[in-house]
Design an enzyme around this catalytic site. Structure first.
Site, mmCIF file in Angstrom:
data_model
loop_
_atom_site.group_PDB
_atom_site.id
_atom_site.type_symbol
_atom_site.label_atom_id
_atom_site.label_comp_id
_atom_site.label_asym_id
_atom_site.label_seq_id
_atom_site.Cartn_x
_atom_site.Cartn_y
_atom_site.Cartn_z
ATOM 1 N N HIS A 208 8.889 20.637 -46.338
ATOM 2 C CA HIS A 208 10.198 20.848 -47.335
ATOM 3 C C HIS A 208 11.290 19.982 -46.812
ATOM 4 C CE1 HIS A 208 8.738 24.552 -48.918
ATOM 5 N NE2 HIS A 208 8.807 25.381 -47.512
ATOM 6 N N HIS B 199 4.758 23.108 -41.988
ATOM 7 C CA HIS B 199 5.403 23.875 -43.219
ATOM 8 C C HIS B 199 7.011 23.496 -43.703
ATOM 9 C CE1 HIS B 199 5.579 26.831 -46.437
ATOM 10 N NE2 HIS B 199 6.745 26.979 -46.172
ATOM 11 N N GLU B 200 7.596 23.707 -42.729
ATOM 12 C CA GLU B 200 9.074 23.259 -42.850
ATOM 13 C C GLU B 200 9.111 21.917 -42.856
ATOM 14 O OE1 GLU B 200 11.019 25.575 -43.756
ATOM 15 O OE2 GLU B 200 9.560 27.401 -43.023
#
Lengths: 265, 447
Positions: B26, B22-23
């Site tokens: 980003h 997920h990170e």
């Protein structure tokens, strides 16, 4: 913001414990009893009364838990056993120097009753029919009364209520608090307890609100005597556990007694 | 204790992978647009360990319930200088892509894992793809009180076609206390039968009390066991117990359990033969009933595996239907038609992760991780402040009204969102913990 976040977590944990099986609420209350007892013991120490700490917490927890027992005689038996155990523990601590014995015993037993027994009443309420609804009525009327007293007092407060115990409380605030408690009880009855007449609910709200305010004053007095502002720093923005539950102690006891005596049915 | 340790390890592994992905989403998109990254963290709170490379501090932090990427100039309250590498200096569409990349990566991961699972083969209930033909109606259940009969075929629920048991079970599971209209075919006639699944168990899931057809057939027979002693063989069909005829496997075991230590007369069909045997059920050391045989394993579970092409197509539709199901679950939660008690928090996830890891079957763990990853991706897109979706909604809203909201308003919105999320977390964790508290503790006390 910290205060709001802490409140959000506390409310969520309480709601979760009320949604789950009765055993979960009992475990939560016993946990609160142990935490509150330790804060009480520290305050009591500061005024020179030395309750026996660990046995006192254990006995208070047992007294609270006994409210889940199906037979009332069990509760009495547990209370008697707890008093005996406290007496023995105090004697053990003081048998070389009996000068502080009476103070230690008094502080231990009154703490056991004030925290263990009065919080245990909420366990008792939980096990009654519609127990969760009654508990929500209790929490609602105490919390709304508390806020109403604060805002009403801030806006209209002129006459001090108890300047020696808690200098910021006013008679006007107290009146607003009682009205708030009554309204909250009526609302809770309307939403959750259809059998309860609005007038009865309002009266009940006033009684609970009054108990809440007295409980609040009692703890303020204890803190003032001990020279402390909060009972601990456990709940960021709220002080200690005892600060949070002080108003609910007497009110919960009153509600349990009223329900058990069958005055509302 | 061993279980608790593996649960924790499995939780750290499962969440670690999902949060990293997920990170990284980003991080990667932000880098691509030239946004400076100050911190890349797995976990929240205190920094435990990590290293510095370029301007970025890569770290693992103490609270393993999430992670974050701290970009330069992300927080409007902090010094926003207008420098080119700041997040807020970037045009809205770039900020949108940075925000959406995290959840998209989770959905993508769920997809990739699901494809892998389909290729490895998934274990499903043997009747998963079978039409919903009732083989057994359990006495005392909702189904028993309804007009349903053994042999009925359920073809629709509330007008929607119901092709197989897998979909039917899922729907019943989430329909506790919801009145449903079952479209039933019986002897060629179409009927409509109303039922309301009961809420059962700790999680208050729906239950009807119906089972698919499972003949009372003897599967593998244990060597030296009581079934072998009685003369039963694999493939035997038990048609009656003590003269009472029986048409389904489930009640067979129940009837035998009631008669531990006593001889039970079983009427057996083997080929064209029909005869009687006497079987004596026993208890093993753990106190479990032993009958010396089990059902045929491939009648209980089967393995589905698919070639890559079909695995991709299936994974796509699986992800779609799981997403729709999640949407449906959210709808029911918000409208109060489903209890919040059905939600699982980190402790339950740890227990499931541990359980999945202990099976030793990679596809079970992959399947579970895909499930959680998809939820993480989709729930993060909900327009709740502090979540990615909340920030995306804010950007879209600001785009729509063609001006930026004041910092004060944004700060308020964030606070409301934070309180909302923290309350929900606390509630779900409390319910998780409450599932660990046994009722029986209470029985141990002397009063």
């Amino acid at each position: 913001m910290t205060r709001l976040l802490t409140a959000a977590i506390l409310i969520a944990v309480l709601v979760g414990a009320l949604l789950a099986r009765p055993a979960v609420f009992i475990v939560l209350v016993v946990l609160v009893v142990v935490l509150a007892w330790h804060e009480y013991a520290r305050l009591a120490q500061a005024v020179g009364a030395l309750p026996v700490s660990a046995p006192g917490a254990l006995m208070s927890a047992a007294v609270a838990a006994s409210f889940a027992a199906p037979r009332p005689s069990t509760m009495v038996a547990v209370l008697v056993a707890a008093i005996l155990a406290s007496a023995l523990a105090c004697l053990r601590d003081h048998y070389r120097d009996p000068s502080g014995l009476v103070r230690a015993l008094a502080a231990t037993i009154s703490g056991m009753i004030w925290i263990g027994m009065l919080l245990g009443c909420q366990i008792g309420i939980r096990t009654l029919p519609a127990g969760v609804a009654w508990l929500l009525l209790l929490y609602g009327s105490v919390a709304v009364g508390d806020s109403a007293a604060y805002y009403g007092g801030t806006a209209f407060g002129r006459h001090k209520l108890a300047p020696h115990l808690s200098p910021n409380k006013t008679i006007e605030g107290s009146a607003f608090g009682l009205a708030g408690s009554a309204l909250a009880a009526v609302a809770a009855a309307y939403l959750l307890l259809p059998g309860l007449m609005p007038a009865t609910a309002a009266l009940l709200g006033v009684v609970l609100g009054l108990c809440g305010q007295v409980g609040d004053l009692l703890e303020s007095a204890l803190k003032r005597a001990a020279g402390k502002k909060d009972s601990s720093g456990l709940l960021p923005g709220h002080g200690g556990v005892l600060d949070r539950i002080d108003a609910h102690l007497l009110a919960g006891g009153a509600l349990w007694a009223i329900l058990t005596l069958g005055w509302l049915t | 204790m061993f279980d608790i340790a593996t649960n924790i390890l499995a939780l750290l592994f499962v969440l670690g992978v999902l949060i990293f992905v997920h990170e990284f989403g980003h991080f990667f998109v932000a880098k691509a647009f030239g946004v400076g990254i100050e911190v890349f963290s797995l976990g929240f709170g205190k920094r435990l360990l990590g290293f510095r490379k370029g301007d970025t501090d890569y770290r693992i932090s103490a609270l393993p319930l999430g992670g974050y990427v701290k970009m330069v100039g992300e927080n409007p309250e902090e010094e926003v200088t207008g420098a080119d590498n700041e997040f807020l200096s970037k045009p809205k569409w770039q900020r949108f892509l940075v925000l959406v990349a995290g959840p998209v990566m989770n959905v993508a991961l769920a997809f990739v894992f699901t494809v892998a699972v389909y290729q490895l083969g998934i274990r499903v209930l043997a009747d998963a793809d079978d039409p919903v033909v009732l083989g057994l109606i359990e006495p005392g259940t909702v189904a028993a009180a309804s007009d349903l009969q053994v042999g009925d075929r359920i073809v629709s629920v509330d007008g929607d076609p119901m092709p197989n048991w897998e979909q039917f079970r899922l729907l019943i599971l989430i329909s506790a206390n919801q009145p449903l209209t079952l479209g039933v075919v019986r002897n060629g006639y179409e009927l409509e039968i109303p039922v309301t699944p009961a809420a059962t168990g700790e999680q208050a899931v729906g239950r009807l009390g119906v089972y698919s057809v499972l003949p009372p057939e003897v599967g593998p027979v244990r060597e030296g066991g009581v079934a072998e002693a009685a003369g039963l063989r694999r493939g035997d069909l038990i048609v009656a117990v003590d003269g009472e005829s029986i048409g389904h496997y489930n009640p067979l075991f129940g009837k035998l359990s009631d008669r531990v230590g006593q001889g039970v007369t079983l009427t057996v069909e083997r080929g064209s033969e029909r005869f009687e045997v006497v079987l004596t059920p026993q208890l093993d050391e753990q106190g479990a009933v032993v009958v010396g045989f089990t059902p045929e394993p491939d009648r209980i579970l089967k393995i589905r595996s698919y070639p890559l092409g079909e695995a991709i197509v299936r994974a796509g539709s699986e992800i779609k239907s799981q997403s729709m199901m999640l949407g449906e679950i959210l709808k029911r939660l918000f409208t109060g038609r489903m209890s919040i008690k059905t939600l699982s928090g980190p402790i339950e996830i740890a227990r499931f992760s541990g359980g999945a890891a202990r099976t030793g079957d990679p596809s079970v763990l992959l399947q579970f991780m895909a499930f959680i990853s998809l939820q993480l991706g989709i729930l993060n897109l909900l327009p709740i402040p502090v979540l990615d979706g909340g920030q995306i909604a804010l950007i879209l809203f600001e785009g729509a009204i063609r001006r930026d909201l004041s910092l004060k308003v944004k700060e308020r919105i964030m606070q409301v969102g934070l309180i909302l999320i923290v309350s929900l977390m606390a509630l779900v964790i409390t319910l998780d913990v409450s599932k660990l508290i046994p009722d029986s503790w209470w029985d141990l006390l002397p009063f």
